[in-house]
Write a protein that holds these residues in place. Sequence first.
Motif, mmCIF file in Angstrom:
data_model
loop_
_atom_site.group_PDB
_atom_site.id
_atom_site.type_symbol
_atom_site.label_atom_id
_atom_site.label_comp_id
_atom_site.label_asym_id
_atom_site.label_seq_id
_atom_site.Cartn_x
_atom_site.Cartn_y
_atom_site.Cartn_z
ATOM 1 N N SER A 24 0.816 -1.183 0.180
ATOM 2 C CA SER A 24 0.037 0.102 0.092
ATOM 3 C C SER A 24 0.938 1.527 0.035
ATOM 4 C CB SER A 24 -0.733 0.049 1.311
ATOM 5 O OG SER A 24 -0.280 0.093 2.345
ATOM 6 N N VAL A 25 2.177 1.204 0.235
ATOM 7 C CA VAL A 25 2.969 2.288 0.382
ATOM 8 C C VAL A 25 3.948 2.202 -0.975
ATOM 9 C CG1 VAL A 25 4.840 3.378 1.603
ATOM 10 C CG2 VAL A 25 3.255 2.258 2.822
ATOM 11 N N GLY A 26 3.544 3.121 -1.870
ATOM 12 C CA GLY A 26 4.092 3.196 -3.256
ATOM 13 C C GLY A 26 5.102 4.462 -3.593
ATOM 14 N N GLY A 27 5.597 4.098 -4.759
ATOM 15 C CA GLY A 27 6.592 5.243 -5.155
ATOM 16 C C GLY A 27 7.806 5.152 -4.694
ATOM 17 N N VAL A 28 8.231 4.377 -3.644
ATOM 18 C CA VAL A 28 9.536 4.518 -3.069
ATOM 19 C C VAL A 28 10.746 4.133 -4.147
ATOM 20 C CG1 VAL A 28 10.948 3.282 -1.257
ATOM 21 C CG2 VAL A 28 8.678 4.023 -0.698
ATOM 22 N N LEU A 29 10.432 2.938 -4.961
ATOM 23 C CA LEU A 29 11.521 2.650 -6.061
ATOM 24 C C LEU A 29 11.350 3.262 -7.143
ATOM 25 C CD1 LEU A 29 12.274 -1.114 -5.220
ATOM 26 C CD2 LEU A 29 13.617 0.763 -4.461
ATOM 27 N N ASP A 30 10.575 4.370 -7.389
ATOM 28 C CA ASP A 30 10.497 4.968 -8.716
ATOM 29 C C ASP A 30 11.828 5.477 -9.066
ATOM 30 O OD1 ASP A 30 7.611 4.400 -8.573
ATOM 31 O OD2 ASP A 30 7.106 6.520 -8.359
ATOM 32 N N SER A 31 12.650 6.013 -8.434
ATOM 33 C CA SER A 31 14.083 6.328 -8.794
ATOM 34 C C SER A 31 14.951 6.363 -7.489
ATOM 35 C CB SER A 31 14.053 7.798 -9.336
ATOM 36 O OG SER A 31 13.560 8.852 -8.379
ATOM 37 N N VAL A 32 16.169 6.565 -7.714
ATOM 38 C CA VAL A 32 17.049 6.766 -6.685
ATOM 39 C C VAL A 32 16.817 7.918 -5.893
ATOM 40 C CG1 VAL A 32 19.483 6.981 -6.056
ATOM 41 C CG2 VAL A 32 19.164 5.500 -7.778
ATOM 42 N N GLU A 33 16.278 8.861 -6.272
ATOM 43 C CA GLU A 33 16.221 10.137 -5.853
ATOM 44 C C GLU A 33 14.740 9.956 -4.829
ATOM 45 O OE1 GLU A 33 16.852 10.031 -9.090
ATOM 46 O OE2 GLU A 33 18.685 10.913 -8.697
ATOM 47 N N SER A 34 13.612 9.141 -5.281
ATOM 48 C CA SER A 34 12.406 8.922 -4.526
ATOM 49 C C SER A 34 12.906 7.994 -3.401
ATOM 50 C CB SER A 34 11.529 8.377 -5.271
ATOM 51 O OG SER A 34 11.768 7.116 -5.963
ATOM 52 N N TYR A 35 13.598 6.862 -3.597
ATOM 53 C CA TYR A 35 14.133 6.239 -2.576
ATOM 54 C C TYR A 35 14.829 7.032 -1.404
ATOM 55 C CZ TYR A 35 16.031 1.315 -1.075
ATOM 56 O OH TYR A 35 16.018 0.282 -0.294
ATOM 57 N N ARG A 36 15.726 7.752 -1.971
ATOM 58 C CA ARG A 36 16.541 8.493 -0.730
ATOM 59 C C ARG A 36 15.441 9.323 -0.023
ATOM 60 N NH1 ARG A 36 19.550 11.343 -4.110
ATOM 61 N NH2 ARG A 36 21.312 9.832 -4.193
ATOM 62 N N ASP A 37 14.391 10.106 -0.749
ATOM 63 C CA ASP A 37 13.673 10.884 -0.116
ATOM 64 C C ASP A 37 12.763 10.121 0.764
ATOM 65 O OD1 ASP A 37 12.150 13.651 0.175
ATOM 66 O OD2 ASP A 37 10.497 12.344 -0.625
ATOM 67 N N ALA A 38 12.062 9.020 0.404
ATOM 68 C CA ALA A 38 11.483 8.196 1.229
ATOM 69 C C ALA A 38 11.928 7.764 2.309
ATOM 70 C CB ALA A 38 10.844 7.027 0.171
ATOM 71 N N SER A 39 13.054 7.317 2.211
ATOM 72 C CA SER A 39 13.791 6.724 3.364
ATOM 73 C C SER A 39 13.811 8.167 4.388
ATOM 74 C CB SER A 39 15.167 6.531 3.030
ATOM 75 O OG SER A 39 16.164 5.891 4.153
ATOM 76 N N GLY A 40 14.100 9.049 4.053
ATOM 77 C CA GLY A 40 14.423 10.212 5.033
ATOM 78 C C GLY A 40 12.985 10.600 5.491
ATOM 79 N N VAL A 41 11.921 10.810 4.936
ATOM 80 C CA VAL A 41 10.684 10.922 5.344
ATOM 81 C C VAL A 41 10.198 9.934 6.398
ATOM 82 C CG1 VAL A 41 8.095 10.987 4.704
ATOM 83 C CG2 VAL A 41 9.712 12.009 3.206
ATOM 84 N N PHE A 42 10.322 8.588 6.092
ATOM 85 C CA PHE A 42 10.356 7.484 7.047
ATOM 86 C C PHE A 42 10.976 7.640 8.303
ATOM 87 C CE2 PHE A 42 8.891 4.902 3.172
ATOM 88 C CZ PHE A 42 7.675 5.508 3.166
ATOM 89 N N ALA A 43 12.436 8.099 8.189
ATOM 90 C CA ALA A 43 13.308 8.350 9.306
ATOM 91 C C ALA A 43 12.671 9.435 10.207
ATOM 92 C CB ALA A 43 14.581 8.381 8.880
ATOM 93 N N ASP A 44 12.387 10.265 9.669
ATOM 94 C CA ASP A 44 11.887 11.706 10.458
ATOM 95 C C ASP A 44 10.443 11.244 11.160
ATOM 96 O OD1 ASP A 44 13.868 13.152 9.324
ATOM 97 O OD2 ASP A 44 12.673 13.868 7.856
ATOM 98 N N LEU A 45 9.667 10.145 10.631
ATOM 99 C CA LEU A 45 8.494 9.859 11.274
ATOM 100 C C LEU A 45 8.849 9.166 12.663
ATOM 101 C CD1 LEU A 45 6.156 8.818 8.302
ATOM 102 C CD2 LEU A 45 6.040 10.874 10.093
ATOM 103 N N GLY A 46 9.977 8.351 12.524
ATOM 104 C CA GLY A 46 10.404 7.800 13.592
ATOM 105 C C GLY A 46 10.672 6.032 13.270
ATOM 106 N N PHE A 47 10.649 5.764 12.087
ATOM 107 C CA PHE A 47 10.984 4.369 11.723
ATOM 108 C C PHE A 47 12.466 4.257 11.752
ATOM 109 C CE2 PHE A 47 6.780 4.838 9.652
ATOM 110 C CZ PHE A 47 6.185 3.643 9.988
ATOM 111 N N THR A 48 12.639 3.047 12.214
ATOM 112 C CA THR A 48 14.065 2.668 12.183
ATOM 113 C C THR A 48 14.632 1.683 11.169
ATOM 114 O OG1 THR A 48 13.654 0.579 13.741
ATOM 115 C CG2 THR A 48 14.190 2.542 14.741
ATOM 116 N N ASP A 49 13.635 1.186 10.463
ATOM 117 C CA ASP A 49 14.053 0.033 9.221
ATOM 118 C C ASP A 49 13.082 0.138 8.269
ATOM 119 O OD1 ASP A 49 15.858 -2.187 10.645
ATOM 120 O OD2 ASP A 49 14.572 -1.109 12.148
ATOM 121 N N LEU A 50 13.691 0.398 7.023
ATOM 122 C CA LEU A 50 12.738 0.346 5.840
ATOM 123 C C LEU A 50 13.117 -0.805 4.892
ATOM 124 C CD1 LEU A 50 10.788 1.745 3.668
ATOM 125 C CD2 LEU A 50 12.943 2.908 3.012
#
Length: 296
Positions: free
Chosen positions: A239-265
Amino acid sequence: MRQGVLLLPEHRWAEARKRWLLAEELGYDHAWTYDHLMWRWLSEGPWFSAVPTLAAAAEATSRIGLGTLVASPNFRHPLDFAKELVSLDDVSGGRIVCGVGAGAEGFDSRLRGDPPVSRRERGARFEEFVGLLDRLLLEERTTFRGDWYTVEDAVVRPECLARPRVPLAVAAAGPRGMALTARYAEVWVTSGAPNLFDNEPYEQVVPLLKQQLAEVDRACEAVGRDPATLRRLLLSGGSVGGVLDSVESYRDASGVFADLGFTDLVVHWPRPDFPFAGREDVLTGFAAAELGGGAG
């Protein structure tokens, strides 16, 4: 943020081995596989068993964490599974993480002719499954008689190399599962909206993820546990899409999730077609830029 990748168990080992080795070489912290008898859209194709796949991956690799994402009571018994986990723990040198979930309706719950299980019964069964699995991996001898499982004077040896036992990663989206997570798990797992594959852009899923993170915090506090002691793992690609659309989206999504409080992606290894269609160069490009890994 720890980074992980999920490999579907659909390739013969001669080919699959290359991917597990590459995941380690790329610098990923952990690699996972699904644990099903048959699975959704790929029921007509090859589908290998999770435990021997992980045993082979453990022998082939040396550093990367390995696990099920997730195993369920749909066809597993806590005693049999505990013995398999101890074996995997030994082969891997203590690198196994046991991801578990309540199990949804589908092939795994129908293939063996088991009677239908209601949602409430499924939750009760899962509570018993996790609690008994925890005991079997910790106690010298276990006797238990419950509504779903019975064991008599069971011994699961040797002790786990991972101490005090193989870590549990519990997938939970509701209050009952989150309470179970707070009591037993080292890792909480979410894929966003449970059992949905609508693949919304990750930015649009942020409100739901914030709500789930707050709920699992409250579940920890309710049992007197420091929420900071619980890792939080997000499995993208459903249900969580778009992460692997590009290297940039992968990097951005990883930052977004880390800021939310996730420790692992965790992302799915890209496939050439549905489901989880994508480009491997995005995976390898992100790893080269962010994980210091490479393929050669």
